[in-house]
Structures are given as C-alpha cells and as structure tokens.
Motif scaffolding. Structure first.
Motif, PDB file in Angstrom:
ATOM      1  N   UNK A 238       0.828  -1.197   0.000  1.00  0.00           N
ATOM      2  CA  UNK A 238       0.000   0.000   0.000  1.00  0.00           C
ATOM      3  C   UNK A 238       0.856   1.237   0.000  1.00  0.00           C
ATOM      4  N   UNK A 239       0.223   2.375  -0.196  1.00  0.00           N
ATOM      5  CA  UNK A 239       0.970   3.617  -0.241  1.00  0.00           C
ATOM      6  C   UNK A 239       0.269   4.666   0.617  1.00  0.00           C
ATOM      7  N   UNK A 240       1.077   5.524   1.206  1.00  0.00           N
ATOM      8  CA  UNK A 240       0.545   6.581   2.065  1.00  0.00           C
ATOM      9  C   UNK A 240       0.788   7.931   1.400  1.00  0.00           C
ATOM     10  N   UNK A 241      -0.250   8.782   1.399  1.00  0.00           N
ATOM     11  CA  UNK A 241      -0.144  10.107   0.800  1.00  0.00           C
ATOM     12  C   UNK A 241      -0.624  11.119   1.829  1.00  0.00           C
ATOM     13  N   UNK A 242       0.075  12.239   1.915  1.00  0.00           N
ATOM     14  CA  UNK A 242      -0.360  13.294   2.835  1.00  0.00           C
ATOM     15  C   UNK A 242      -1.633  13.938   2.300  1.00  0.00           C
ATOM     16  N   UNK A 243      -2.576  14.176   3.211  1.00  0.00           N
ATOM     17  CA  UNK A 243      -3.837  14.779   2.784  1.00  0.00           C
ATOM     18  C   UNK A 243      -4.430  15.576   3.949  1.00  0.00           C
ATOM     19  N   UNK A 279      -3.760  14.496   7.655  1.00  0.00           N
ATOM     20  CA  UNK A 279      -3.849  13.037   7.810  1.00  0.00           C
ATOM     21  C   UNK A 279      -2.909  12.345   6.837  1.00  0.00           C
ATOM     22  N   UNK A 280      -2.621  11.065   7.149  1.00  0.00           N
ATOM     23  CA  UNK A 280      -1.973  10.200   6.173  1.00  0.00           C
ATOM     24  C   UNK A 280      -3.068   9.315   5.591  1.00  0.00           C
ATOM     25  N   UNK A 281      -3.195   9.379   4.288  1.00  0.00           N
ATOM     26  CA  UNK A 281      -4.216   8.598   3.597  1.00  0.00           C
ATOM     27  C   UNK A 281      -3.522   7.344   3.073  1.00  0.00           C
ATOM     28  N   UNK A 282      -3.861   6.191   3.661  1.00  0.00           N
ATOM     29  CA  UNK A 282      -3.206   4.945   3.276  1.00  0.00           C
ATOM     30  C   UNK A 282      -4.169   4.090   2.474  1.00  0.00           C
ATOM     31  N   UNK A 283      -3.736   3.646   1.304  1.00  0.00           N
ATOM     32  CA  UNK A 283      -4.621   2.838   0.462  1.00  0.00           C
ATOM     33  C   UNK A 283      -3.895   1.616  -0.041  1.00  0.00           C
ATOM     34  N   UNK A 284      -4.541   0.461   0.096  1.00  0.00           N
ATOM     35  CA  UNK A 284      -3.958  -0.754  -0.475  1.00  0.00           C
ATOM     36  C   UNK A 284      -4.182  -0.720  -1.988  1.00  0.00           C
ATOM     37  N   UNK A 285      -3.328  -1.389  -2.771  1.00  0.00           N
ATOM     38  CA  UNK A 285      -3.459  -1.307  -4.239  1.00  0.00           C
ATOM     39  C   UNK A 285      -4.847  -1.738  -4.724  1.00  0.00           C
ATOM     40  N   UNK A 299      -5.395  12.538 -10.635  1.00  0.00           N
ATOM     41  CA  UNK A 299      -4.764  12.179 -11.896  1.00  0.00           C
ATOM     42  C   UNK A 299      -3.255  12.223 -11.731  1.00  0.00           C
ATOM     43  N   UNK A 300      -2.578  11.508 -12.625  1.00  0.00           N
ATOM     44  CA  UNK A 300      -1.120  11.510 -12.546  1.00  0.00           C
ATOM     45  C   UNK A 300      -0.510  10.748 -13.702  1.00  0.00           C
ATOM     46  N   UNK A 301       0.834  10.534 -13.602  1.00  0.00           N
ATOM     47  CA  UNK A 301       1.606   9.907 -14.676  1.00  0.00           C
ATOM     48  C   UNK A 301       1.971   8.477 -14.256  1.00  0.00           C
ATOM     49  N   UNK A 302       1.774   7.535 -15.167  1.00  0.00           N
ATOM     50  CA  UNK A 302       2.126   6.139 -14.848  1.00  0.00           C
ATOM     51  C   UNK A 302       3.651   5.978 -14.930  1.00  0.00           C
ATOM     52  N   UNK A 303       4.242   5.644 -13.844  1.00  0.00           N
ATOM     53  CA  UNK A 303       5.702   5.574 -13.766  1.00  0.00           C
ATOM     54  C   UNK A 303       6.223   4.169 -14.050  1.00  0.00           C
ATOM     55  N   UNK A 304       5.484   3.154 -13.613  1.00  0.00           N
ATOM     56  CA  UNK A 304       6.056   1.813 -13.573  1.00  0.00           C
ATOM     57  C   UNK A 304       4.912   0.814 -13.597  1.00  0.00           C
ATOM     58  N   UNK A 314       0.318  -0.727 -10.879  1.00  0.00           N
ATOM     59  CA  UNK A 314       0.799   0.467 -11.564  1.00  0.00           C
ATOM     60  C   UNK A 314       1.203   1.494 -10.518  1.00  0.00           C
ATOM     61  N   UNK A 315       2.392   2.021 -10.652  1.00  0.00           N
ATOM     62  CA  UNK A 315       2.820   3.105  -9.766  1.00  0.00           C
ATOM     63  C   UNK A 315       2.480   4.415 -10.472  1.00  0.00           C
ATOM     64  N   UNK A 316       1.604   5.220  -9.847  1.00  0.00           N
ATOM     65  CA  UNK A 316       1.174   6.473 -10.463  1.00  0.00           C
ATOM     66  C   UNK A 316       1.666   7.628  -9.607  1.00  0.00           C
ATOM     67  N   UNK A 317       2.377   8.562 -10.250  1.00  0.00           N
ATOM     68  CA  UNK A 317       2.817   9.765  -9.547  1.00  0.00           C
ATOM     69  C   UNK A 317       1.697  10.795  -9.654  1.00  0.00           C
ATOM     70  N   UNK A 318       1.013  11.023  -8.530  1.00  0.00           N
ATOM     71  CA  UNK A 318      -0.123  11.949  -8.551  1.00  0.00           C
ATOM     72  C   UNK A 318       0.370  13.379  -8.720  1.00  0.00           C
ATOM     73  N   UNK A 319      -0.433  14.199  -9.424  1.00  0.00           N
ATOM     74  CA  UNK A 319      -0.050  15.601  -9.609  1.00  0.00           C
ATOM     75  C   UNK A 319      -0.005  16.300  -8.261  1.00  0.00           C
ATOM     76  N   UNK A 320       1.114  16.839  -7.923  1.00  0.00           N
ATOM     77  CA  UNK A 320       1.218  17.629  -6.705  1.00  0.00           C
ATOM     78  C   UNK A 320       1.209  16.820  -5.423  1.00  0.00           C
ATOM     79  N   UNK A 321       1.138  15.499  -5.509  1.00  0.00           N
ATOM     80  CA  UNK A 321       1.154  14.670  -4.301  1.00  0.00           C
ATOM     81  C   UNK A 321       2.152  13.521  -4.511  1.00  0.00           C
ATOM     82  N   UNK A 322       2.145  12.524  -3.619  1.00  0.00           N
ATOM     83  CA  UNK A 322       3.101  11.430  -3.712  1.00  0.00           C
ATOM     84  C   UNK A 322       2.689  10.375  -4.726  1.00  0.00           C
ATOM     85  N   UNK A 323       3.310   9.234  -4.625  1.00  0.00           N
ATOM     86  CA  UNK A 323       3.000   8.132  -5.528  1.00  0.00           C
ATOM     87  C   UNK A 323       2.013   7.187  -4.866  1.00  0.00           C
ATOM     88  N   UNK A 324       1.139   6.593  -5.676  1.00  0.00           N
ATOM     89  CA  UNK A 324       0.268   5.539  -5.160  1.00  0.00           C
ATOM     90  C   UNK A 324       0.420   4.309  -6.034  1.00  0.00           C
TER      91      UNK A 324
END
Lengths: 357, 548
Positions: A238-243, A279-285, A299-304, A314-324
């Motif tokens: 999973x990935x954590x993003x600041x929100x 908060x930390x927003x944690x989401x499993x894939x 929205x974001x760019x597919x990195x991997x 898929x690893x997506x780099x969100x616009x203005x935020x971290x990767x999910x």
C-alpha cells in the motif's frame, strides 16, 4: 485470565542506543507469538532478554506467575533454537539432543528413550549417531528443535528459525514447524522479519519498530485494522499520501489531496480525527482503480508497471502529491501515459491516520 | 567476571607478558649502551670497528637471503609437481617431502653430519667408488650451512604453495586462457599474484628461521661466522657488553626484516583448503615425462628422507663400529639400552620431558587467558596483549637466551629481577617465552573460530558455567589448543639454541646430551637420542591430530 508468559515494561539500551523500550506483552499458555519488524527493531534483543542472555535495564519477565528476570539462562527452562542452530560440533545427533537431559534425574535408558522420542517427533529417527555437520540444513534445524524441546522447556524461543535454509526448503519446513509446535502445544515466541512466516506460524503478531511495540494482534486484525501507517505499510502493500480531512460524517469522509476533493465511502478512520486535521491517507493497491483522466478525482503519470500474472500493479505519480500503487488489469494502461485514479466504494483497505509529528 | 574485572585482568596480563617478553630485551638494549660509569657508545663503536663483527652480521643476512632463494627454488617446483601432475603415489610423496618439518634443528644437523659429513655415508660411498685415499669433501663452511638451511626450510614453501594451489579456483586460469593469454602469461599474471601471499609468508618464515639458526652454523660453520654463534662465543669469552651489542644488532635485523615483509601481503599460515568451487585437477603426463617426472619426484623424496634414515641407521652402530668401510660392520641395540639403563644417559630424556611439558602447560595457560581477554572480553589492552604474545617469534632464540640470562642473573626484586640462572627453573622459563607465539596463535585462532552461541545454547539447556566450560567450550576448542600445544612441546623438547646458553648439568636437556655424545665420538648414542626426539615429536603430533 492470567497470562502464562508476561513481559512488563522491558527496556534495554546498548551504550546510549535504545534496543528495546518499555515493551509489554502477554501470552496465554500454548500461544505462539511472532515478533515482526525490520532489522534494528529490537526483536532479537527481546528474544535474548527472554532467554536471559541479556539483562534488562528495566522491566520484568514472568512465567506462570514466577518472576524470572534475575534468573540466569540455565535456570530459566526456556528452550532456544538459534538462527545458526548452534549445534555442538563435537557431539553427534543423539549427543546434542541429550545435552539438556544430562542433569535431569533420568536413568540411562529413560534418557535414550527420550532422545528417540524426540528424534521421532522431528522425523529424524535412526540418525542418532550421525555427525551434525553431515546433516542437511533442514535436518540441522530439526536437531536444534529436538534439542531445545528435550528438557521440556516452559517456553520455546525461535530466532529466525527458517532464515538459514534454502528458499525451496523454507515453505515445507515452515508447515512442518507449525504442525510440530501445535502438536507439542508449547508457548512459543519467534523472531522473524518475514511477514509470511509470522502469519503462518503465529497466533498473534507483535510489530516492533525502533525497540517499541507498534501493535500486537492476530494477522487478520493487523491487516484489517492497522494501528498506524507504519504497521499498515509493513503488513501487506500500500501507499501513504499526505492529505487533509475536509469533512466527515459516519463512515463517509472527504479528503483534500493536492487541492482536489476525494470522496471516501466506508474508509477506516484510526483515532480521533476532526475536519481540518492533516492526515496520512493509506490505500492498499486493490482499494484503488484506474479511470480515464478527467473522470476521476485524482490524476497523474504512470511511472512503472509490475506484472503479476492475472493483474498488474501500476505506480502512479499523482499531480502535486506522492506516488500511489494501483491494482488493475495487466493491459489497462501503458507506462508514461496520464491516467485518473479513483477510490473503489466501499473503501475497504483505505485507512486514515493522524499524521505523525 | 565484570567488565571492570576483565579490564583489570587485561592490564595485569599485559604487565606479566611485558615482564616476560619485552623486559629482558629492553635490559639487553640498555646494557649495550651502558657500563659501570653510565651511558656510553664505546661498545657500539667497538662492534662497528671490528671487521669480524661486521662480517658475522653480513653473514647472517646473506645466508638468510640465500636460504629463502634456495628453499623457494626447491619447495615451489615440488609443490607444483605434487599438486598439478598426476604422479603415482602422490599422497605418499607429499607426506615424505614434508617430513623434514618435524625434525628438531639439531637432529637435522646430526642427520646431515652422518650422511654428508666427511665420514658420513655419502662421503664413504663416493670415496669407495672413486678409490680415493681421502674423504672426497669436507662438509664445512657457508655452503654446508646453506644446504642444511634449505633442507629444513623448503618445507614452508612446499606446504604454503600446495595449500594455496589447493584453494585456487582453476576457473581463474581457464578464464585467462580463454582471454587469449599464453601459458607464460597465465603463470605470471594470474597464478603468481594468487600465490603471492603464500610465497611471502613462506619466505618470511624461512628468513626468520635461518636468521635465528644456531645448530647448523655452530656445527658446520667452521670459519664462516654468523651473528647467532658469534653472540654465544663472545659471551663465553666474557665480553658481556659486546655480546649485548651483537644481540641488539641481530634483533634489529630481525625486526627490520619483519617490517619489510609486513609491507607485503603475507599469508599468516598455510591458507585454508577447499573454499572455492573448483579444485585444481592433476594433469595426466605424456611422453617421456610420464616416467621422468615420477622418477625425479621419488628421487627428491629419497633425498628428503635419507638423512632421517641415516640417523636411524647410525643409532644401531656400536661404539667404534664404523671406523672404516661403506656400511657399519655390525648392528646393536646397545645404544638404546644405554639410554634407558644408564641413569646419566636417562636423566636428560626425563629433564627434557618435564621441562617441555611444564613450559607447554604454562604457556598454554597464558595463551588461553590471553585469548579469553582478547577475543571474548575484548579488553582495551587486547592489541598490546596480541603484540606481546607474537614478539618472541620476531626475536632470534639466541637473543632471548642472552636476554633471559642477563635478566635473571641479578637479584633485584624491586625491578622484577631474581637469580634464576643456574636453577632448574631457568630453562622451562625460557621455553615458555620461546613457545608463547605458537600456543598464542593457536589459542587466538581457536577462540576466534568459536561460536559464542554454542555457550548460550548450553546455558539455555540448563548447563551452568562449569558444565558449559567442561562439556562445550573446552571440547570444541580442544583440537586447536592441542595442535598448538603439540607444536610447542616439540619445539621445547627439541630446543638447542636457548638450552646451550642457559642449561645446568642437572637440567641438561637431550639436545645438549647429543652434543656431548658427539664430542665423545659416541655417535651411536647421539643418533639414538635423535631417533627418540623424532619419535616423541612424531607421536605427539599424531596424538594431537588424532583427536580431531
């Protein structure tokens, strides 16, 4: 119910470095507990404190109501299986297994019978007089186990019991080890850095970080209700993003991620969080999905892309935020494309934690 | 033992070792630049002014360098041949060629005397074959000394190179060949760099042994002078101050050599075997080499064993039974009977036995204490302890003998000096210092390989400290300690260098009795002593190995 093995406020420092800090645990008789954590989390020190090889700076260890904190290892009746197995090279298989029986008031025949019984238990019958360095890794592990169990210890301690084995051997040995511990019914503490090992062998898992207990619970609880972002990330993916939490009503909430509003239905909120909190927003894939850009809140760019067979991550780099990390069909989108990301509803596998200071 | 207790024990051990090992050398150094009136450089000037002294120093240096070269020229090709060629009886050949390693220096000299000396077997053969009236050669001078040295040191090159070859991954050679390197290039660019640590290690050993060698120049040197014999002669002449300067000069050369070698990549001991995946596989020979190579190797083995056989032969010669003829006229067991039956003859055997055993036990106790403090307790003084344990190895035996004689000929308890010279204690004491590096190295290596988890495992199985020590720690360490103790005992039992300076009549060791018998032309008894020395040495080594 009073616990069979209790650890109360155990602390140990090496020089100025904290190895274990204020650790408290309780095991019922016959329970199997795994200490899980990255290297340096204090799990091996905890095991060595239990065995008596280290003396705690503070805290107590109780077995069946008896305080054994000040007892030397030899008087504790804790059986230990070492990571390197530590078989006595100058003794054969039977000699190793009999070592802990030598001080017991047993006749020669009774001792030999006990050795045979234990070797049968670990499926090594007939190898009594084999030299220990002539055994395979799996056999050595079983001799170590038989040796530890022979004097009928009160507690069994296992230090990374499978790490010294070949990968192809590990799966089978793990199942055998689990069955054996269940059959003997001994209270067991084992150390591992592998989540699969902890989940398969233990009734409950204690997650350690930096010498402190982060959470203890059954594997299901740890996965479904992690206490914080560290446990969530360490147990499963999973990935954590600041929100920022914008609104909250019952199980529904709205987040603001990099200036965009993200609605969540049925997300788990850990702790008392109020609108306006970081908060930390944690989401499993598997809780996230890909969508056409514009049709999704993020929205974001597919990195991997990581291909897993039936699905891909898929690893997506969100616009203005971290990767999910998002789980989707393998051909869903190409690396380098822009893509939208939505949260599935209901949002099981999505957790909101207070951002750690 | 608490951490503070361990630290204290570490300091105490450093002081004890310094007193035992460094203090005597320091006293010699002081005595070299001091006399009744105070500080003086007169003795040093005298040393430098005498051509004889300079000649002896130079003799020590060049004979040692020549020994290294000669030993390498013999040992390395033998190592290659017994490793890389498929020769019938390869294992037996290897063992026979390594045999000179177990010979005490004096017995080696004795063997050469009986074989190549002017009345030796070889000389008699040649004399008879050519019908000469006189012996064909006189086995004397630098050449004779060099021959004995090469004989007793080529084994280092043989064993070290063979071990290095055994652990060499042949894929390296194959890789070089597949990259287009010629055989010469493979040897120079791949093989040699791989062997270099082993070769420098062997060279260092050969150099130090030769520099400290006493028996060979003492018996065969004639007018050829080296420092070791010069020191003893000067001391016998009563010129103590000059003897001190000589001692310092020899020590300086030894330390300089150690320092120079230390800058190279030195293998501490023969490398461990069987680490890499592949093994060098012996090549099958073709053409003339198929019979020439085995013939040459077996001849070499015969040359290596002949001196030993010759000692054995002479030990059966009755008194005066070999004045003429190629072989002795008769054989008898009387020499051996004399050793046992004659109390005067039997005494040295007992002396050497108890002095060697006592010294070995004491050195072993020191070494184990040192290893516990250095490896297990990691006391702050561990580097000093290790250095002091190794120091006697770097200092020639003669130097130590003189140093200990100097230290223990004065009663001054407040400076740590007592009169021990002339007592039964002095030789065991000196032996302890001499063999300390051997047992020290064995104990340190044993403890370093020992897995402390074994003791924890024993403790978790209910074993207390004492039972853990008795049932786990000692049995696991025993092979390493026993091997070290066996080597040390053989060294002390066969010692000649230190004994000749410090012995008393009541404590005369076997080696001095050999010398005495030779002087009385009682060669049969001398040889019988030699055989006993070899047999005890071989038995002790076999015992230590059998326990593995």
């Amino acid at each position: 119910m009073t616990p069979y093995l209790a650890v109360e406020g155990l602390s140990r420092r090496f020089g100025g470095v904290v190895a274990v800090e204020g650790l408290t645990l309780a095991l019922a008789r016959g329970e199997v507990l795994a200490l899980l954590g990255p290297s340096g989390s204090g799990k091996t020190t905890t095991l060595r404190l239990l065995a008596g090889f280290e003396v705690p700076d503070a805290g107590r260890i109780l077995v069946d109501g008896e305080d054994v904190t000040a007892r030397p290892p030899a008087g504790r009746r804790f059986g230990m299986v070492f990571q390197s197995f530590a078989l006595f090279p100058h003794l054969d298989v039977a000699g190793n297994v009999a070592f802990g029986l030598e001080t017991a008031p047993l006749s020669r025949e009774a001792r030999a019978a006990r050795v045979r019984e234990l070797l049968a238990l670990v499926a090594l019958a007939g190898l009594e007089h084999r030299a220990v360095d002539a055994l395979s890794g799996g056999q050595q592990q079983r001799v170590a186990l038989a040796r530890a169990l022979a004097p009928e210890p009160r507690v069994l301690l296992l230090d990374e019991p499978l790490s010294n084995l070949d990968p192809e051997l590990r799966g089978r040995t793990r199942r055998e080890l689990r069955d054996l511990i269940r059959r003997v019914g001994i209270t067991t503490v084992l150390v591992t850095h592998e989540q699969d090992e902890a989940f398969e062998l233990a009734d409950r898992v204690a997650v350690l970080r930096g010498g402190r207990l982060e959470q203890v619970g059954t594997p299901d609880t740890l996965y479904a209700e992690p206490a914080n972002a560290f446990v969530a990330a360490f147990i499963g993916q999973g990935s954590a993003v600041r929100a920022r939490l914008v609104a909250r009503s019952g199980a529904d909430a709205t987040l603001e991620v990099a200036g965009r509003a993200v609605p969540l239905q049925g997300a788990r909120v850990a702790g008392p969080l109020a609108p306006g909190d970081a908060v930390l927003w944690f989401a499993r894939p598997e809780a996230l999905a890909l969508a056409p850009e514009g049709a999704a809140p993020l929205a974001g760019l597919v990195r991997e892309r990581r291909f897993l067979g039936a699905t891909a991550r898929f690893v997506v780099a969100l616009d203005g935020a971290g990767e999910v990390e998002v789980q989707a069909a393998p051909a869903a989108v190409a690396v380098g494309a822009r893509v939208g990301v939505t949260v599935r509803a209901p949002a099981t596998g999505v957790h909101l934690f207070a951002e750690e200071g | 033992m608490s951490a503070r207790g361990a630290r204290g024990a570490g300091v105490a051990l450093v002081l004890l070792l310094a007193w035992l090992v460094a203090y005597p050398i320091g006293l010699v150094l002081l005595d070299a630049v001091r006399d009744a009136d105070g500080w003086t450089l007169a003795h040093v000037r005298e040393f430098l002014a005498r051509p004889r002294e300079r000649g002896a120093l130079w003799g020590s240096v060049w004979i040692s360098l020549a020994t290294v070269a000669g030993a390498a020229l013999v040992g390395v090709p033998l190592a290659w041949a017994t490793s890389a060629w498929a020769v019938p009886g390869r294992g037996a050949l290897g063992a026979l060629l390594a045999l000179p390693a177990v010979l005490p220096p004096l017995v080696g000299v004795l063997a050469f005397l009986f074989l190549y000396g002017e009345t030796g077997l070889a000389a008699r053969l040649v004399q008879a074959a050519l019908g000469l009236g006189e012996p064909p050669w006189r086995f004397r001078g630098a050449g004779a000394v060099l021959l004995v040295h090469v004989y007793s040191t080529y084994v280092y090159f043989l064993l070290f190179t063979r071990a290095a070859l055994a652990s060499l991954d042949p894929a390296l050679l194959e890789a070089a060949a597949s990259l287009g390197a010629s055989r010469r290039r493979v040897a120079l660019r791949v093989l040699l760099p791989q062997l270099r640590p082993a070769l420098t290690g062997a060279a260092l050993l050969a150099f130090m042994v030769s520099l400290g060698s006493f028996s060979a120049p003492y018996l065969f040197g004639g007018s050829f002078r080296v420092m070791t014999t010069q020191i003893v002669a000067t001391r016998l002449n009563g010129d103590y101050a000059l003897a001190m300067v000589e001692t310092v000069a020899l020590t300086a050369v030894a330390l300089l050599a150690l320092w120079l070698f230390g800058r190279l990549d030195v293998a501490e001991s023969a490398p461990a075997v069987g680490r890499s995946g592949g093994r060098l596989r012996p090549r099958r020979l073709r053409g003339a080499a198929r019979w020439a190579a085995p013939a040459a190797l077996w001849l070499a083995a015969l040359v290596a064993v002949a001196p030993l056989l010759c000692v054995l032969l002479v030990s059966f010669v009755p008194l005066g039974g070999w004045r003429e003829g190629i072989l002795p006229r008769g054989y008898t067991l009387a020499n051996y009977a004399t050793l046992v039956a004659d109390p005067v003859r039997f005494r040295p055997l007992l002396n050497s036995l108890w002095m060697g055993a006592a010294a070995t036990a004491a050195a072993l106790a020191l070494a184990v204490a040192a290893a516990v403090l250095v490896v297990r307790r990691r006391v702050p003084a561990r580097r000093a302890i290790e250095a002091l344990l190794a120091l006697p190895w770097a200092v020639p035996g003669t130097v130590f003998a003189i140093a200990i004689a100097t230290m223990f000929s004065v009663r001054a308890p407040w400076t740590g000096r007592w009169v021990l010279v002339g007592t039964a204690l002095i030789l065991p004491f000196a032996y302890v210092v001499r063999i300390l590096p051997i047992v020290g190295r064995a104990a340190l290596a044993g403890f370093r390989r020992f897995d402390p988890r074994l003791e924890e495992a024993a403790a978790s199985l209910g074993a207390g400290r004492w039972r853990t020590l008795r049932r786990v720690t000692l049995p696991v360490l025993a092979p390493a300690l026993l091997a070290g103790a066996a080597l040390a005992f053989v060294g002390a039992y066969g010692d000649f260098v230190v004994s000749i300076v410090l012995y008393t009549y009541d404590t005369r060791p076997v080696t001095l009795e050999i010398l005495g018998s030779l002087r009385q032309s009682d060669i049969g008894v001398a040889a019988a002593y030699g055989v006993v020395l070899m047999a005890i040495g071989g038995a002790v080594m076999a015992l230590a190995r059998a326990d593995r």
